[in-house]
Scaffold this active site. Structure first.
Site, PDB file in Angstrom:
ATOM      1  N   LYS A 108     -24.451   2.481  21.027  1.00 51.69           N
ATOM      2  CA  LYS A 108     -24.279   3.977  20.916  1.00 51.69           C
ATOM      3  C   LYS A 108     -22.579   4.349  21.056  1.00 51.69           C
ATOM      4  O   LYS A 108     -22.161   4.198  22.280  1.00 51.69           O
ATOM      5  CB  LYS A 108     -24.996   4.466  21.957  1.00 51.69           C
ATOM      6  CG  LYS A 108     -25.314   6.052  21.873  1.00 51.69           C
ATOM      7  CD  LYS A 108     -26.278   6.565  22.887  1.00 51.69           C
ATOM      8  CE  LYS A 108     -26.175   8.199  22.780  1.00 51.69           C
ATOM      9  NZ  LYS A 108     -25.023   8.947  23.146  1.00 51.69           N
TER      10      LYS A 108
ATOM     11  N   GLU B 269     -28.728  -0.438  17.990  1.00 52.30           N
ATOM     12  CA  GLU B 269     -27.284  -0.068  17.847  1.00 52.30           C
ATOM     13  C   GLU B 269     -26.528   0.303  18.865  1.00 52.30           C
ATOM     14  O   GLU B 269     -27.176   0.867  19.790  1.00 52.30           O
ATOM     15  CB  GLU B 269     -27.419   0.794  16.718  1.00 52.30           C
ATOM     16  CG  GLU B 269     -28.174   0.604  15.500  1.00 52.30           C
ATOM     17  CD  GLU B 269     -28.367   2.039  14.717  1.00 52.30           C
ATOM     18  OE1 GLU B 269     -27.176   2.555  14.563  1.00 52.30           O
ATOM     19  OE2 GLU B 269     -29.383   2.099  14.115  1.00 52.30           O
TER      20      GLU B 269
ATOM     21  N   GLU C 180     -20.661   8.195  13.818  1.00 51.47           N
ATOM     22  CA  GLU C 180     -19.898   8.716  14.944  1.00 51.47           C
ATOM     23  C   GLU C 180     -18.530   8.468  14.534  1.00 51.47           C
ATOM     24  O   GLU C 180     -18.101   7.408  14.363  1.00 51.47           O
ATOM     25  CB  GLU C 180     -20.281   7.735  16.276  1.00 51.47           C
ATOM     26  CG  GLU C 180     -20.217   8.356  17.547  1.00 51.47           C
ATOM     27  CD  GLU C 180     -21.082   9.330  17.910  1.00 51.47           C
ATOM     28  OE1 GLU C 180     -22.158   9.677  17.336  1.00 51.47           O
ATOM     29  OE2 GLU C 180     -21.152   9.936  19.059  1.00 51.47           O
TER      30      GLU C 180
ATOM     31  N   TYR D 151       0.896  -1.211  -0.103  1.00 52.93           N
ATOM     32  CA  TYR D 151       0.033   0.082   0.198  1.00 52.93           C
ATOM     33  C   TYR D 151       0.690   1.250  -0.139  1.00 52.93           C
ATOM     34  O   TYR D 151       0.905   2.130  -0.902  1.00 52.93           O
ATOM     35  CB  TYR D 151      -0.989  -0.046   1.207  1.00 52.93           C
ATOM     36  CG  TYR D 151      -1.910   0.885   1.239  1.00 52.93           C
ATOM     37  CD1 TYR D 151      -1.261   2.474   1.681  1.00 52.93           C
ATOM     38  CD2 TYR D 151      -3.325   1.039   0.610  1.00 52.93           C
ATOM     39  CE1 TYR D 151      -2.273   3.385   1.710  1.00 52.93           C
ATOM     40  CE2 TYR D 151      -4.111   1.956   0.633  1.00 52.93           C
ATOM     41  CZ  TYR D 151      -3.521   3.356   1.103  1.00 52.93           C
ATOM     42  OH  TYR D 151      -4.541   4.437   1.207  1.00 52.93           O
TER      43      TYR D 151
END
Ligand SMILES: COc1nc2nc(N)nc(N)c2nc1C
Length: 307
Positions: free
Chosen positions: A109, A107, A164, A32
């Site tokens: 948090k 989900e 987030e 990479y």
């Protein structure tokens, strides 16, 4: 050279996706790095071939002298809280009064920084903090350094997504150790470290902080026609966004309560901090039927772990 540059960009974006979104690299890091070095050399030689979605943009450009304010067309609201299973049963009762045969999506948090990402024809064009929900700060150049945020998504969608940004626990510990060595003040927790990193005017600092991001909802999406939140998350994942693998759907609030209990105990095993569980009605039509209070959706609630 143009074809070589195009080929290298697609190849490096794919490697990046495998490593940072799928957590499943197919080439060793040095490959990479060598190809990125080759791309940067070619872009310096042919500057008019440099494009916004080039992986070379991930190293961070020049510092800003201030952040520009940006308005969220779709306000970024906050969530009502639930602190125990009875609050969750009350929430379920309020839902049951308005709609029937509904499902919940649960989900984790993430304890990070809420951000909005805007894509035009599949290209990442702007990223902003939540701010006060109506107006945030344009931190696009910092967000470009977050490798789990795609610079180009797999369809030419014009879409705004929310999620987030966070700092993994391992990175947080390493950063504080380095700061201690340099006699700098340490960060109190990964959330502050993530927020502090994204508030830097110099993107080269954010680029070194190993931040990541989970997307968790769609904001503005004209062409959007997917009928449930869980299917939208699957689509976002297919587009190349990183979604959280622990997301589950349940029919019954008692199963939701079991899920919150499970993660209250298990969260220490995660490599990122979570401060609760977000529970949402899955059907978009039912979300619209339930609507919003002045500041929060009626169709969602955040169960907060005991402090
Ligand atoms: C639909 O609105 C929201 N959804 C969310 N989902 C997750 N997973 N985490 C959040 N912090 C969150 N916050 C808001 C306002």
């Amino acid at each position: 050279a143009a074809k070589k540059i195009e080929y290298l960009k697609d190849e490096l974006n794919q490697y990046n996706y495998e490593y940072h979104v799928l957590d499943n690299p197919t080439v060793p890091d040095h490959i990479y790095d060598e190809k990125l070095h080759e791309l940067i050399g070619l872009e310096e030689q042919f500057p008019d071939l440099l494009t916004e979605d080039s992986p070379s943009q991930r190293v961070g450009g020049e510092p800003l002298d201030k952040f520009v304010k940006v308005d969220h067309e779709v306000p970024m609201l906050s969530l009502g809280n639930a602190f125990g299973e009875d609050d969750l049963r009350d929430f379920d009762r309020r839902i049951r009064e308005q709609v029937n045969n509904y499902r919940y999506v649960c989900e984790l948090k993430i304890d990070g920084l809420a951000i909005s990402l805007t894509y035009e024809n599949g290209k990442f064009v702007r990223g902003a903090t939540r701010g006060d929900g109506k107006t945030g700060e344009d931190i696009t150049n910092n967000l470009k350094t977050i490798k789990s945020i795609p610079l180009k998504i797999k369809e030419e969608e014009t879409i705004e997504v929310r999620g987030e940004a966070y700092m993994p626990k391992r990175s947080f510990l390493a950063l504080n150790e380095a700061r201690e060595q340099e006699g700098l003040e340490v960060f109190a927790n990964p959330r502050n470290a993530a927020a502090g990193s994204l508030r830097q005017l110099d993107p080269k600092i954010a680029a070194k902080r190993n931040l990541s991001m989970f997307v968790y909802s769609v904001g503005k999406w004209e062409a959007g026609s997917i009928g449930s939140h869980s299917e939208r998350l699957e689509y976002l994942n297919k587009l190349g966004f990183k979604t959280n693998p622990e997301t589950r759907t349940f029919e019954d609030i008692e199963d939701v309560i079991k899920y919150t209990e499970e993660w209250t105990l298990k969260r220490s095993e995660l490599d990122y901090e979570i401060d609760g569980i977000v529970i949402k009605v899955d059907s978009i039509d039912q979300q619209e039927e339930l609507g919003f209070t002045a500041k929060s959706p009626r169709w969602a609630i955040a169960y907060k772990f005991p402090a």
